[in-house]
Design an enzyme around this catalytic site. Sequence first.
Site, PDB file in Angstrom:
ATOM      1  N   GLY A   1       1.845   6.270 -18.041  1.00 40.79           N
ATOM      2  CA  GLY A   1       1.416   5.745 -19.327  1.00 40.79           C
ATOM      3  C   GLY A   1       0.696   6.809 -20.105  1.00 40.79           C
ATOM      4  O   GLY A   1       0.648   7.978 -19.713  1.00 40.79           O
ATOM      5  N   GLY A   2       0.109   6.407 -21.215  1.00 45.26           N
ATOM      6  CA  GLY A   2      -0.547   7.380 -22.078  1.00 45.26           C
ATOM      7  C   GLY A   2      -1.749   8.023 -21.434  1.00 45.26           C
ATOM      8  O   GLY A   2      -2.030   9.203 -21.667  1.00 45.26           O
ATOM      9  N   MET A   3      -2.497   7.268 -20.633  1.00 43.59           N
ATOM     10  CA  MET A   3      -3.712   7.801 -20.026  1.00 43.59           C
ATOM     11  C   MET A   3      -3.425   8.646 -18.793  1.00 43.59           C
ATOM     12  O   MET A   3      -4.105   9.636 -18.535  1.00 43.59           O
ATOM     13  CB  MET A   3      -4.633   6.643 -19.635  1.00 43.59           C
TER      14      MET A   3
ATOM     15  N   LYS B   1      -3.975   6.691  -9.351  1.00 44.77           N
ATOM     16  CA  LYS B   1      -3.805   6.853 -10.792  1.00 44.77           C
ATOM     17  C   LYS B   1      -4.560   8.105 -11.212  1.00 44.77           C
ATOM     18  O   LYS B   1      -5.777   8.200 -11.044  1.00 44.77           O
ATOM     19  CB  LYS B   1      -4.346   5.629 -11.535  1.00 44.77           C
TER      20      LYS B   1
ATOM     21  N   ILE C   1       5.444   6.242  -9.612  1.00 41.06           N
ATOM     22  CA  ILE C   1       5.909   4.861  -9.747  1.00 41.06           C
ATOM     23  C   ILE C   1       5.592   4.281 -11.114  1.00 41.06           C
ATOM     24  O   ILE C   1       6.065   3.203 -11.435  1.00 41.06           O
ATOM     25  CB  ILE C   1       5.323   3.961  -8.646  1.00 41.06           C
ATOM     26  N   ALA C   2       4.806   4.974 -11.914  1.00 43.62           N
ATOM     27  CA  ALA C   2       4.552   4.515 -13.279  1.00 43.62           C
ATOM     28  C   ALA C   2       3.856   5.627 -14.033  1.00 43.62           C
ATOM     29  O   ALA C   2       3.186   6.478 -13.434  1.00 43.62           O
ATOM     30  CB  ALA C   2       3.691   3.260 -13.294  1.00 43.62           C
TER      31      ALA C   2
ATOM     32  N   THR D   1      -0.791   9.075 -14.873  1.00 44.30           N
ATOM     33  CA  THR D   1       0.386   8.808 -14.050  1.00 44.30           C
ATOM     34  C   THR D   1      -0.069   8.133 -12.761  1.00 44.30           C
ATOM     35  O   THR D   1      -1.097   8.499 -12.199  1.00 44.30           O
ATOM     36  CB  THR D   1       1.115  10.124 -13.721  1.00 44.30           C
ATOM     37  N   VAL D   2       0.707   7.161 -12.313  1.00 45.30           N
ATOM     38  CA  VAL D   2       0.407   6.480 -11.060  1.00 45.30           C
ATOM     39  C   VAL D   2       1.415   6.915 -10.016  1.00 45.30           C
ATOM     40  O   VAL D   2       2.624   6.867 -10.241  1.00 45.30           O
ATOM     41  CB  VAL D   2       0.443   4.947 -11.220  1.00 45.30           C
TER      42      VAL D   2
ATOM     43  N   ASP E   1      -7.664  -8.044 -21.572  1.00 44.62           N
ATOM     44  CA  ASP E   1      -6.216  -7.840 -21.611  1.00 44.62           C
ATOM     45  C   ASP E   1      -5.525  -8.682 -20.539  1.00 44.62           C
ATOM     46  O   ASP E   1      -4.621  -8.219 -19.855  1.00 44.62           O
ATOM     47  CB  ASP E   1      -5.875  -6.359 -21.428  1.00 44.62           C
TER      48      ASP E   1
END
Length: 842
Positions: free
Chosen positions: A58-60, A78, A55-56, A62-63, A173
């Site tokens: 990113g650089g760090m 995650k 579902i998502a 996967t979710v 953030d």
Amino acid sequence: MGDDRNEQGERAPGMRPDDALPDLDPEPRSIAPPSTIPLSPGTVVADKFALQRVIASGGMGTVFEAWDTLIERKVALKLMHPHYATDPSMVARFRREAQAAARVQHPNIVNVLEVGRRRDGAFYLVQELLVGQTLREHLDARGPLEPDEALAILVPVMSGIAAAHASGIIHRDLKPENVILSRSPSGEIIPKIIDFGLAKLHEPGKQSLTRLGMLLGTPQYMAPEQVLAEKVDTRADVWAMGVVTFEMLSGVQPFGAEGLARLLAKIVSSEPPPSLDFVAPKAAWPFAPVVARALARDLKERFATILDFRDALCEAHGGARLLVGHAAPHAGQLAVPGLVDVVPIEDPVLDAPVHDLAEGFAAHHADDGGGYVRVNRPPPPMPPRPAATPQRPRVPVLTPLPASRTEWGGPESRSQTDEDPVKLAEEALDVNALGDAIRWAEIALEVPGESEDVRGKAWLVLAIAHRWLGHYSEAARAAQEAMARMARGSNGWHAAFGHLVIAYGYLGRKDRLLARVDELVQLEEEEGVTTEAHLVSACRLAIFVIRAGVPPLGRKLARDAHSRVARAGAVGPFLRAWLAAARAEIAIFEGDPAAYLRRVEAAVDGFTEASDVRNACVQRTNVGLAYMHLGAYDRACFGLRRAVAVAEPMQLDFVPFAQGALGYCLAHLGRDAEGLPIIEAALETSRQRKDRRREAGLLVHAARIRAMQGDHVGAVTLARTAAEEAEDIPAQRAYALAVLASSLLAEGHTVAALAPASEAASHLDRIGGIEDGEALTRLVQALALHGTGQEADAKRRLGEARRRLLEKADKIGDRRFRRSFLEQVPDHRRLIETAAQWLGPA
């Protein structure tokens, strides 16, 4: 991925969509190419999280949306990209995110359920799967919000930030993308803060992961000190929320600029930011000075705390009062802890009563896809209070257990120093790192000059960790040490008391269990029953006193606790779970398998709600046992496999017991060649742990499978050993003796079978019921009597056994389960058939 929600509006916590300007983060934030996605849907992580879809990313990491096969719920998992597993800085940052999110327990912060590490070194973080849209999506669809609606979101968000600050965490953030307007199962909208990937943990003595001169955050919401890469404190989050508030009330950002360089220059410029009353609708003008102070570049002029900022906003709104409690919101309504004056109004669109928060807060339409229904007219006056009527004397309210993963205290019970070994031990216990919890607690006990309270907490962690690892002697000693250092009757004292009870129960120390009953009664006479913790102790005692062969006393303890709860009203999920577990123990000993199933399922729900994964897993095992008692062996196998899959990686003490039940159920499905090795492996583990109670139970299972295979000589040997191991455990000794007698009868040794059959029946008559083997115990006594010429006594015993079995069956409402109970359980079927031959139809 610009939008990481699925078509149902579910969003994985911890991932950010693309922004107009990039995040200034040393970690890569671009979408990971397909080759870097570590796993695919269909994979199972930690033997219990079945990945369903990405579902998502990113650089760090996967979710994934995942299915927790033990608890049976959707979660967000995650997973760090495997190629970062060897990068110490990336590993440290991922762990820091997990630690930061897990440290804070607040209804407006995403809940961390578990943290772990795969064999390839990659960490994973399991969080609740939030359903709803982000604040960014809501603002994009709506534009500027009315002040009442904005505060309905801002107040709980700021309360969550305050909780993080109190735990030594600075988010760094905060932005609309990191606030999800989560829809709860009952329909209310609860703002949730997500993504602690850039959080800063205040850890004295530890080097920061942030290098000097490194920019972290999302540019539009960064405080000047962040832009200048200077040291930041909680006031950086105050600034970020000032920007968010400005945007919510005006529809624009205060530092709009083309290009990153110009934006950063505006933020650090000496020129004051634009005033809210120049760009926002008139209704927002009273908030202009408050927001201006939140955006003060001089730290001394900015609000010192986020709570100061929150309270100032509420005062500007008209003095909305802040209280600890709040009315429960209705479906579709924003849940705002702290705000009061909930009054009924009429929805102009639905023409149905809804509720509105403080002076006409906008009610959220439950079916409008995320929009808000405007309520422009003032609420009607409150109805007059009814005349006072005589009331019954109030029953004292039980002091609740803290809303925490530790039953003895919440964050306030922990030390203020993040590197304190006691705090690290408690945090390790929270995430089921039992070995780490023991190591940190032992280190804490070696620190000279510690207070008795701190040492008591360390001993309590040791007691709990040892208990779950099956080290019952060590657990008992640690629990006694903890009780000696904690205030008598406090939550911590009761937690230690309860684990002492559990340890004595598994050690078979009936004398010491009964002494604990006297101790609890004495405490009640001295101080009364005023806390939930006291009743949890009573429930734990009830369970193990029943198992020790004193069911009347156990029933009294459990029923007294239940009656006190009924008089007190609503109680917390942890106590409700223990009440259900105690009543389940009564049900199985009274021969009511259907009630047992209902109550252990209720215990699962309670422990799950209380975030007690270990006890929830125990009760999941008991659900499997309930199906086994009902003859639904396929369902039992399914549940027991899942329980073992979750408990085994944590090395929990009941794993051999669950494995034994699984092997026994497999044998009943004709898979004895698969089931027996499982039981034998579980036996070896129990012997290593010197767990006599579970060893006896496993020996009985092994003996029964040997008998199914026709090896009655082997079954006799195993059953005799089981009876010896269970010498001081009446219920288990009765079952072992019944299996021994049954095998002797199968070998034709009728006279030899009479003694163990009679002793088993005498234990059963004295106890009034046993968890396993009751039908077999009554049947073999009748068979042994019949074989030795005692016909009348044999028929009388068999008639009583059939009557009792049918009474049990009559309590099972589901006809399918009733049928399987009588026909699929071999002992029950054999008893019914034998009685029909000897006595005729029932």
